[in-house]
Motif scaffolding. Structure first.
Motif, PDB file in Angstrom:
ATOM      1  N   LEU A   1       9.348  -8.236   1.148  1.00  0.00           N
ATOM      2  CA  LEU A   1       9.043  -6.658   1.057  1.00  0.00           C
ATOM      3  C   LEU A   1       7.440  -6.274   0.659  1.00  0.00           C
ATOM      4  CD1 LEU A   1      12.438  -5.897  -1.232  1.00  0.00           C
ATOM      5  CD2 LEU A   1      12.027  -5.417   1.562  1.00  0.00           C
ATOM      6  N   ILE A   2       6.958  -7.133   0.104  1.00  0.00           N
ATOM      7  CA  ILE A   2       5.555  -7.047  -0.031  1.00  0.00           C
ATOM      8  C   ILE A   2       4.844  -7.046   1.140  1.00  0.00           C
ATOM      9  CG2 ILE A   2       3.629  -7.872  -1.353  1.00  0.00           C
ATOM     10  CD1 ILE A   2       5.515  -8.332  -3.643  1.00  0.00           C
ATOM     11  N   ALA A   3       4.883  -8.095   2.056  1.00  0.00           N
ATOM     12  CA  ALA A   3       4.093  -8.494   3.130  1.00  0.00           C
ATOM     13  C   ALA A   3       4.515  -7.430   4.209  1.00  0.00           C
ATOM     14  CB  ALA A   3       4.734  -9.808   3.562  1.00  0.00           C
ATOM     15  N   THR A   4       5.575  -6.791   4.183  1.00  0.00           N
ATOM     16  CA  THR A   4       5.981  -5.873   5.225  1.00  0.00           C
ATOM     17  C   THR A   4       6.001  -4.355   4.620  1.00  0.00           C
ATOM     18  OG1 THR A   4       8.496  -5.704   4.513  1.00  0.00           O
ATOM     19  CG2 THR A   4       7.736  -7.280   6.386  1.00  0.00           C
ATOM     20  N   ASN A   5       5.102  -4.191   3.545  1.00  0.00           N
ATOM     21  CA  ASN A   5       4.656  -2.967   2.927  1.00  0.00           C
ATOM     22  C   ASN A   5       5.604  -2.142   2.558  1.00  0.00           C
ATOM     23  OD1 ASN A   5       1.811  -3.306   3.315  1.00  0.00           O
ATOM     24  ND2 ASN A   5       1.962  -2.810   5.607  1.00  0.00           N
ATOM     25  N   TYR A   6       6.752  -2.589   2.130  1.00  0.00           N
ATOM     26  CA  TYR A   6       7.841  -1.843   1.884  1.00  0.00           C
ATOM     27  C   TYR A   6       7.334  -1.252   0.083  1.00  0.00           C
ATOM     28  CZ  TYR A   6      12.404  -0.434  -0.233  1.00  0.00           C
ATOM     29  OH  TYR A   6      13.371   0.325  -0.925  1.00  0.00           O
ATOM     30  N   PHE A   7       6.574  -2.201  -0.389  1.00  0.00           N
ATOM     31  CA  PHE A   7       6.043  -1.784  -1.727  1.00  0.00           C
ATOM     32  C   PHE A   7       4.570  -1.991  -1.275  1.00  0.00           C
ATOM     33  CE2 PHE A   7       9.966  -4.231  -3.610  1.00  0.00           C
ATOM     34  CZ  PHE A   7      10.429  -3.129  -4.119  1.00  0.00           C
ATOM     35  N   LYS A   8       3.913  -0.773  -1.537  1.00  0.00           N
ATOM     36  CA  LYS A   8       2.505  -0.490  -1.257  1.00  0.00           C
ATOM     37  C   LYS A   8       1.761  -0.657  -2.520  1.00  0.00           C
ATOM     38  CE  LYS A   8       2.962   2.332   2.686  1.00  0.00           C
ATOM     39  NZ  LYS A   8       3.163   1.452   3.732  1.00  0.00           N
ATOM     40  N   ASP A   9       0.457  -0.977  -2.558  1.00  0.00           N
ATOM     41  CA  ASP A   9      -0.335  -1.248  -3.628  1.00  0.00           C
ATOM     42  C   ASP A   9       0.260  -2.016  -4.921  1.00  0.00           C
ATOM     43  OD1 ASP A   9      -2.573  -0.172  -2.296  1.00  0.00           O
ATOM     44  OD2 ASP A   9      -1.838   1.882  -2.631  1.00  0.00           O
TER      45      ASP A   9
END
Length: 188
Positions: free
Chosen positions: A153-161
């Motif tokens: 989810l982090i790598a696919t930008n689901y969560f940003k910053d």
């Protein structure tokens, strides 16, 4: 007098690693590398007798980068550090994470190395001493699925910053809850 080399081995490797990060291992061909270096394949073969050797070097470099993240001591808890490490790797090396873990299954040896590292690290934590191997394996799989899913989810930008504290908080609340439930079931 022999012709002076246009590129160094390091320059070729650096460009090959860029191609690997962007397009995966299957993109490592003499033609692709020559095109990205704007040269013929000759300089590549002057340093690498086969592309398989270059590919092994690229995979080893990826493993080395990955393992630096996983072995980083962010907290006093080894198991938590591993989860934080993979999430930081996903955040800071998004393209490499994507290439290794999301593109296809050709990198299963790296995933196995990560799995084996966790098992070794688990054995260093005295809280796991009295648990049988089957339970440790199930616990590891649960934590791996959680950490891998979160890092994806982090790598696919689901969560940003995503901050380090956010990563730690999510891992502790999600994985710890799961772990405690598993330990409660085990101890019944």
């Amino acid at each position: 007098m022999p012709k002076k080399a246009i590129f160094t081995k390091e320059q070729i490797f650096k460009k090959a690693f860029e191609v690997f990060k962007q397009n995966g291992l299957e993109a490592i061909t003499a033609r692709n590398l020559a095109k990205s270096l704007n040269c013929s394949p000759a300089p590549i073969y002057s340093f690498y007798t086969s592309l398989e050797i270059l590919k092994k070097d690229l995979i080893n470099q990826a493993k080395s980068i990955f393992m630096e993240y996983v072995k980083e001591s962010s907290t006093e808890y080894i198991f938590l550090n591993i989860g934080i490490g993979i999430c930081k790797f996903a955040r800071e090396e998004k393209q490499l994470f994507h290439t290794i873990f999301l593109k296809d299954s050709s990198y299963s040896s790296l995933v196995r190395e990560f799995r084996d590292l966790i098992k070794v690290e688990m054995s260093k934590d005295s809280r796991f001493d009295k648990l049988d191997e089957e339970f440790k394996t199930e616990l590891f799989l649960d934590c791996w699925m959680y950490a891998h899913g979160f890092s994806t989810l982090i790598a696919t930008n689901y969560f940003k910053d995503v901050s380090d504290s956010f990563i730690q908080k999510r891992l502790v609340s999600g994985a710890a809850t799961m772990m405690y439930k598993r330990l409660e079931e085990y101890n019944k």
